[in-house]
Design a protein around this motif. Structure first.
Motif, short mmCIF file in Angstrom:
data_model
loop_
_atom_site.label_atom_id
_atom_site.label_comp_id
_atom_site.label_asym_id
_atom_site.label_seq_id
_atom_site.Cartn_x
_atom_site.Cartn_y
_atom_site.Cartn_z
N ASP A 1 0.89 -1.28 -0.05
CA ASP A 1 0.14 -0.08 0.03
C ASP A 1 0.88 1.23 0.09
OD1 ASP A 1 -1.94 -1.73 0.22
OD2 ASP A 1 -2.65 -1.07 2.16
N ILE A 2 1.79 1.22 1.08
CA ILE A 2 2.60 2.43 1.03
C ILE A 2 3.58 2.68 -0.13
CG2 ILE A 2 4.49 3.56 2.23
CD1 ILE A 2 3.39 1.94 4.87
N ALA A 3 4.09 1.75 -0.72
CA ALA A 3 4.94 1.80 -1.96
C ALA A 3 3.95 2.20 -3.10
CB ALA A 3 5.74 0.53 -2.36
N ALA A 4 2.88 1.95 -3.22
CA ALA A 4 1.87 2.30 -4.37
C ALA A 4 1.50 3.94 -4.32
CB ALA A 4 0.54 1.60 -4.18
N GLN A 5 2.07 4.65 -3.32
CA GLN A 5 1.78 6.15 -3.39
C GLN A 5 2.38 6.77 -4.77
OE1 GLN A 5 3.15 8.09 0.07
NE2 GLN A 5 3.38 10.09 -1.14
N PRO A 6 1.92 7.35 -5.65
CA PRO A 6 2.31 8.16 -6.71
C PRO A 6 3.29 8.94 -6.33
CG PRO A 6 0.38 9.13 -6.29
CD PRO A 6 0.32 8.15 -5.31
N LEU A 7 4.52 9.01 -7.34
CA LEU A 7 5.70 9.85 -7.31
C LEU A 7 5.43 11.45 -7.98
CD1 LEU A 7 7.06 6.89 -6.72
CD2 LEU A 7 9.06 8.28 -8.13
N THR A 8 5.74 12.12 -7.08
CA THR A 8 5.47 13.55 -7.42
C THR A 8 6.79 14.26 -8.30
OG1 THR A 8 3.84 13.87 -5.98
CG2 THR A 8 4.49 15.87 -6.94
N TYR A 9 8.01 14.17 -7.62
CA TYR A 9 9.22 14.86 -8.15
C TYR A 9 9.92 13.56 -8.69
CZ TYR A 9 8.42 18.96 -5.30
OH TYR A 9 7.89 19.97 -4.97
N GLY A 10 10.63 13.80 -9.92
CA GLY A 10 11.28 13.05 -10.80
C GLY A 10 12.91 13.07 -10.66
N GLY A 11 13.09 14.06 -9.88
CA GLY A 11 14.74 14.18 -10.07
C GLY A 11 15.12 14.76 -11.37
N ASN A 12 16.40 15.39 -11.21
CA ASN A 12 16.95 15.90 -12.66
C ASN A 12 16.88 14.89 -13.81
OD1 ASN A 12 16.93 18.18 -11.13
ND2 ASN A 12 19.35 18.57 -11.50
N GLU A 13 16.72 13.62 -13.36
CA GLU A 13 17.08 12.66 -14.49
C GLU A 13 15.77 12.78 -15.36
OE1 GLU A 13 17.42 12.12 -11.46
OE2 GLU A 13 16.41 10.32 -10.80
N SER A 14 14.75 13.15 -14.77
CA SER A 14 13.37 12.85 -15.36
C SER A 14 13.16 14.09 -16.55
CB SER A 14 12.20 13.22 -14.37
OG SER A 14 12.39 14.49 -13.87
N CYS A 15 14.14 15.10 -16.41
CA CYS A 15 14.16 16.11 -17.58
C CYS A 15 14.98 15.76 -18.65
CB CYS A 15 14.60 17.60 -17.04
SG CYS A 15 14.08 17.81 -15.39
N LYS A 16 15.70 14.71 -18.54
CA LYS A 16 16.90 14.74 -19.42
C LYS A 16 16.47 14.37 -20.88
CE LYS A 16 18.85 10.12 -19.02
NZ LYS A 16 18.16 9.22 -17.92
N ASP A 17 15.42 13.59 -21.08
CA ASP A 17 15.02 13.37 -22.29
C ASP A 17 14.45 14.39 -23.28
OD1 ASP A 17 15.34 10.50 -21.98
OD2 ASP A 17 13.10 10.33 -21.13
N CYS A 18 13.91 15.58 -22.65
CA CYS A 18 13.46 16.59 -23.57
C CYS A 18 14.43 17.76 -23.30
CB CYS A 18 12.03 16.95 -23.08
SG CYS A 18 11.17 15.39 -22.93
N HIS A 19 15.18 17.88 -22.06
CA HIS A 19 15.88 19.23 -21.83
C HIS A 19 17.50 18.94 -21.68
CE1 HIS A 19 12.12 21.46 -21.93
NE2 HIS A 19 11.74 20.74 -20.80
N GLN A 20 17.90 18.39 -22.62
CA GLN A 20 19.48 18.11 -22.51
C GLN A 20 20.41 19.03 -22.42
OE1 GLN A 20 21.87 15.74 -21.63
NE2 GLN A 20 20.49 14.37 -22.32
N ALA A 21 19.77 20.27 -23.19
CA ALA A 21 20.84 21.52 -23.22
C ALA A 21 20.93 22.10 -21.78
CB ALA A 21 20.48 22.36 -24.24
N ALA A 22 19.64 22.03 -21.24
CA ALA A 22 19.47 23.05 -19.95
C ALA A 22 20.42 22.02 -18.66
CB ALA A 22 18.26 22.97 -19.59
N ILE A 23 20.02 20.70 -19.00
CA ILE A 23 20.65 20.01 -17.98
C ILE A 23 22.31 20.10 -18.15
CG2 ILE A 23 21.34 17.61 -17.26
CD1 ILE A 23 18.48 16.97 -17.47
#
Lengths: 277, 163
Positions: free
Chosen positions: B49-71
């Motif tokens: 149950d506790i592990a099923a809580q949805p994630l809100t923050y993805g960390g910087n790695e979650s932006c890397k597919d689309c914002h490579q330059a900014a990272i």
């Protein structure tokens, strides 16, 4: 040794009721005295068994550092790095839907002066801290910020007092609350020496930091660690010698909060000043 | 007619006790969750149950597919340890699956920077602070003449803050 004694006493207590003697009361009879003695020793034995017997160890077993679990998570807070921005408080609130005016983690600002130590945490440092006025600035000898949260103790008092087993310590080191089982009686809120627990206003259950169990299981860091800009908060696996938290134990001096409570926190502080309570 | 003896009340009492015991055990087995962990005394399924809580923050790695330059840019300069989401809001508000669903927060206000850099007595020594009077942080001539509303971004780039 105590266990053995109690067993002998228990056996002696096994033929307790002498009905004939009860039917013809005789205040001076030996059997009545014997009966009382038997009842007394039986009660003592039962008490000893409850305190030292198998029921008593059920709570702490498996929660110790010696556990065989693959991971042994720990949290490190470095006071020297904390800038008091409140990113962690905001991220925790958002990630875990913590109700307004309640906090799973918060930051305290200490100001030490000649007259004493002043502590403040305006709205848990949700918006950081105000600029200190000239008077405070003149009086302050030093000042620092201390992030606080559940210490995920190895010997958690909250777990001991829970009447229904709704809060527990996993083998990997998380102290968690089972919201499906919690009654909201708040015994644990009172038992926690760190004030880390509260009754969630929305769901009326006990609530506290989970080290973002759901994130860690998904291979991420806790939300507060993710957003910390200056490495004041570290989280990792002590079984992995390369992890940042494991290195703290090699390189730095560390402390825990309220060591005199013998709760054995697994949330370690680096650079913790003496004033912090 | 039932014959009563001087001991029959004891049998009745015993009967009642046995009934209580059976009722207790029945209720207990019904109330104990199937996944109960008797060794550590908790409901095993609670972890699921506790592990099923949805994630809100993805960390910087979650932006890397689309914002490579900014990272890449952020990583090169003084703000390399910062989380994109601490300035732009959590990834779930901006992206769902592999699609942008809403604008990310772009806060150009001074608070965005002052939150970390405005002078405070509690900041660690050596942390760069914005101090107009130069009381705590380094006194910087360009800062002294600033008006209250001048955005920091006029001279500093948020991703590469060194002016």
């Amino acid at each position: 040794m105590k266990m053995d004694n109690s067993k002998i006493k228990l056996q002696a207590a096994s033929p307790p009721l002498d009905l004939k003697a009860m039917a013809e009361p005789n205040p001076n009879s030996d059997s009545r005295r014997e009966f009382l003695r038997n009842v007394l020793s039986g009660a003592t034995a039962a008490t000893v068994l409850m305190v030292f017997g198998p029921g008593a160890t059920a709570f702490s077993k498996g929660a110790k550092k010696s556990s065989k679990a693959q991971h042994q998570f720990a949290y490190v807070i470095n006071i020297n790095n904390c800038i008091g921005c409140g990113n962690c408080v905001r991220a925790c609130k958002r990630e875990n839907n913590v109700p307004a005016a309640q906090f799973r983690t918060w930051v305290e600002r200490y100001v030490t002066t000649k007259k004493g130590v002043y502590v403040e945490s305006p709205d848990g440092a949700l918006k950081g801290f105000e600029k200190a006025n000239a008077e405070v600035r003149a009086a302050a000898k030093r000042s620092f910020t201390v992030p606080k949260m559940c210490n995920h103790c190895d010997d958690p008092p909250c777990v001991q007092v829970c009447p229904v087993g709704a809060t527990f310590k996993t083998e990997e080191g998380f102290v968690l609350v089972d919201h499906g089982h919690c009654l909201g009686c708040a015994y644990c809120v009172q038992a926690c020496p760190y004030g880390a627990r509260f009754i969630n206003k929305d769901i009326h259950k006990s609530d506290k930091c989970t080290w973002c169990y759901h994130r860690v299981k998904a291979g991420k860091l806790p939300a507060c660690v993710t957003v910390c800009p200056n490495k004041a908060r570290l989280f990792g696996d002590l079984n992995d010698p390369d992890s940042e938290v494991a290195q703290v134990f090699e390189e730095d001096q560390w402390m825990v909060l309220k060591p005199e409570m013998h709760t054995d926190p697994t949330c370690y502080y680096v650079g913790l000043p003496r004033e912090v309570v | 007619m039932i014959k009563t003896t001087p001991k029959s009340h004891l049998f009745r009492l015993a009967g009642v006790l046995v009934l209580f015991a059976v009722a207790f055990l029945l209720v207990k087995s019904w109330a104990t969750p199937d996944s109960w962990n008797f060794e550590q005394w908790y409901r095993g399924d609670a972890l699921i149950d506790i592990a099923a809580q949805p994630l809100t923050y993805g960390g910087n790695e979650s932006c890397k597919d689309c914002h490579q330059a900014a990272i890449k840019k952020l990583r090169k300069f003084d703000h390399k340890a910062l989380s994109c989401e601490s300035c732009h809001g959590p990834v779930v508000d901006h992206v769902k699956g592999q699609k942008k669903i809403a604008k990310a927060i772009v806060d150009k206000s001074r608070w965005q920077c002052e939150n970390c850099h405005d002078e405070r007595i509690n900041r660690p020594k050596g942390f760069p602070q914005f101090s107009q009077a130069g009381e705590i942080g380094k006194s910087i001539k360009k800062h002294k003449d600033l008006e209250a509303e001048t955005p920091c971004l006029k001279c500093h780039d948020a991703h590469d803050p060194t002016p």
